[in-house]
Enzyme design. Structure first.
Site, PDB file in Angstrom:
ATOM      1  CG  ASP A  30       0.112   2.942   4.469  1.00  0.00           C
ATOM      2  OD1 ASP A  30      -0.005   3.857   3.647  1.00  0.00           O
ATOM      3  OD2 ASP A  30      -0.847   2.371   4.997  1.00  0.00           O
ATOM      4  CB  CYS A  40      -1.850  -3.326   8.185  1.00  0.00           C
ATOM      5  SG  CYS A  40      -3.039  -3.021   6.885  1.00  0.00           S
ATOM      6  CB  CYS A  72      -0.886   0.014   1.238  1.00  0.00           C
ATOM      7  SG  CYS A  72       0.110  -0.005   2.734  1.00  0.00           S
ATOM      8  CB  CYS A 102      -4.280   1.996   7.318  1.00  0.00           C
ATOM      9  SG  CYS A 102      -3.620   0.402   7.823  1.00  0.00           S
TER      10      CYS A 102
HETATM   11 FE1  FES Z   1      -1.094   0.238   4.436  1.00  0.00          FE
HETATM   12 FE2  FES Z   1      -2.504  -0.834   6.291  1.00  0.00          FE
HETATM   13  S1  FES Z   1      -3.231  -0.138   4.392  1.00  0.00           S
HETATM   14  S2  FES Z   1      -0.389  -0.554   6.276  1.00  0.00           S
END
Ligand code: FES
Length: 127
Positions: free
Chosen positions: A37, A104, A35, A60
């Site tokens: 992140d 995640c 994602c 998230c």
């Molecule tokens: Fe990226 Fe959860 S959606 S770490």
């Protein structure tokens, strides 16, 4: 459908150990390829134990909750014990994550291990 456990909600709403350890002994920075992140974990090590640990997560809610739980699990543990903390153990400590959010939990465990590897590199792989 996302069903988060009370523990996930608690750690998301009141994350523990947020920030950055000053003059950290080890820092780990990882990105989640799924994602995009990111998270950063910094640690202070005293007598081979994690004395202080903090995190910053740009991610998230589940990433924040797992980061928070990871710091709680790792605090006070020896370096070797902290290396045993896995994505699965973090998810379990949170009473589970929805399946679509399991990725995640990668961030936090990987960030912790990266911080420990950084510490080991800086302080001689030693033990
Ligand atoms: Fe990226 Fe959860 S959606 S770490």
């Amino acid at each position: 459908m996302n069903t988060y456990s009370d523990k996930v909600m608690d750690h998301f709403q009141n994350p523990r150990n947020v920030g950055e350890v000053e003059n950290a002994d080890g820092v780990g920075e990882v990105g989640n390829p799924t994602c995009g992140d990111m998270m950063r974990i910094s640690i202070r090590v005293k007598e081979n134990r994690i004395d202080e640990i903090k995190f910053k997560t740009l991610g998230c809610g589940a990433a924040i909750a797992t980061s928070s739980m990871t710091t709680e699990l790792a605090k006070g543990k020896t370096i070797d014990e902290a290396m045993q903390i896995t994505r699965a153990s973090v998810a379990e400590a949170l009473d589970g994550l929805p399946p679509e959010k399991m990725h995640c939990s990668n961030l936090a465990a990987d960030g912790l291990h990266a911080a420990i590897n950084d510490y080991r590199k800086k302080h001689g792989a030693g033990e």
